[in-house]
Enzyme design. Structure first.
Site, PDB file in Angstrom:
ATOM      1  N   HIS A   1       0.837  -1.201   0.000  1.00 16.55           N
ATOM      2  CA  HIS A   1       0.000   0.000   0.000  1.00 16.55           C
ATOM      3  C   HIS A   1       0.873   1.253   0.000  1.00 16.55           C
ATOM      4  O   HIS A   1       0.674   2.164  -0.810  1.00 16.55           O
ATOM      5  CB  HIS A   1      -0.918  -0.015   1.231  1.00 16.55           C
ATOM      6  CG  HIS A   1      -1.772   1.194   1.373  1.00 16.55           C
ATOM      7  ND1 HIS A   1      -3.111   1.181   1.109  1.00 16.55           N
ATOM      8  CD2 HIS A   1      -1.485   2.464   1.755  1.00 16.55           C
ATOM      9  CE1 HIS A   1      -3.612   2.387   1.321  1.00 16.55           C
ATOM     10  NE2 HIS A   1      -2.640   3.182   1.721  1.00 16.55           N
ATOM     11  N   GLU A   2       1.838   1.293   0.898  1.00 16.16           N
ATOM     12  CA  GLU A   2       2.705   2.471   0.993  1.00 16.16           C
ATOM     13  C   GLU A   2       3.593   2.595  -0.235  1.00 16.16           C
ATOM     14  O   GLU A   2       3.877   3.702  -0.692  1.00 16.16           O
ATOM     15  CB  GLU A   2       3.543   2.416   2.269  1.00 16.16           C
ATOM     16  CG  GLU A   2       2.726   2.447   3.546  1.00 16.16           C
ATOM     17  CD  GLU A   2       1.717   3.571   3.609  1.00 16.16           C
ATOM     18  OE1 GLU A   2       2.012   4.699   3.153  1.00 16.16           O
ATOM     19  OE2 GLU A   2       0.606   3.338   4.114  1.00 16.16           O
TER      20      GLU A   2
ATOM     21  N   HIS B   1       1.782   4.441  -3.001  1.00 19.55           N
ATOM     22  CA  HIS B   1       1.915   5.888  -2.858  1.00 19.55           C
ATOM     23  C   HIS B   1       3.282   6.340  -3.375  1.00 19.55           C
ATOM     24  O   HIS B   1       3.393   7.303  -4.134  1.00 19.55           O
ATOM     25  CB  HIS B   1       1.794   6.313  -1.393  1.00 19.55           C
ATOM     26  CG  HIS B   1       0.438   6.171  -0.808  1.00 19.55           C
ATOM     27  ND1 HIS B   1      -0.661   6.845  -1.264  1.00 19.55           N
ATOM     28  CD2 HIS B   1       0.009   5.435   0.251  1.00 19.55           C
ATOM     29  CE1 HIS B   1      -1.715   6.541  -0.522  1.00 19.55           C
ATOM     30  NE2 HIS B   1      -1.334   5.671   0.395  1.00 19.55           N
TER      31      HIS B   1
END
Length: 147
Positions: free
Chosen positions: A64-65, A68
């Site tokens: 998820h990170e 980004h």
């Protein structure tokens, strides 16, 4: 293997791109699994998530990170509401939301006349409220945790 090396390995395996910055543990995080910092590109991760859940869940948070991270440096939509982010997150099987660390307390109330049960997250005054079906008295049955 330290955290930065692990994040780099996940980035290489799942995205085919290198992770060129630093990954850190941040024990002050409470409700989030990780954070991406635009200013210097580093990632923070919640050590409580790593301890509480299996490695596969933590890897999904790392993905998820990294979504980004990689989208930001590619100049694409890196925010949660952007379609680029949603599409990349789906394609790498990342977690959209961090699992809860603390379960929520549930209160179970039962009517002593008709037996109707009510489940509430908050406790309420039994003298003030009655059963919605028959107006009988409510009794606190038990407290349980919603995992």
């Amino acid at each position: 293997m330290n955290l930065t090396d692990y994040v780099n390995r996940v980035s290489e395996e799942d995205f085919g791109l290198p992770f060129k910055h630093e990954a850190k543990w941040n024990p002050r995080l409470r409700t989030t699994g990780g954070r991406f910092f635009l200013t210097d590109g580093h990632l923070d991760f919640n050590p409580k998530i790593y301890e509480a859940y299996e490695l596969s869940i933590f890897r999904q948070i790392v993905r998820h990170e990294l979504c980004h991270y990689h989208l930001y440096f590619q100049g694409k939509g890196y925010r949660h509401q952007d379609d680029d982010f949603k599409q990349l997150l789906r394609s790498v099987d990342g977690l959209r939301y961090t699992p809860r660390l603390t379960p929520k307390l549930l209160f179970s109330y039962c009517c002593d006349v008709c037996g109707q049960t009510y489940h509430r997250r908050r406790r309420f005054n039994l003298e003030r409220y009655r059963c919605g079906s028959c107006h009988g008295r409510l009794v606190l049955e038990n407290r349980s945790y919603d995992g």
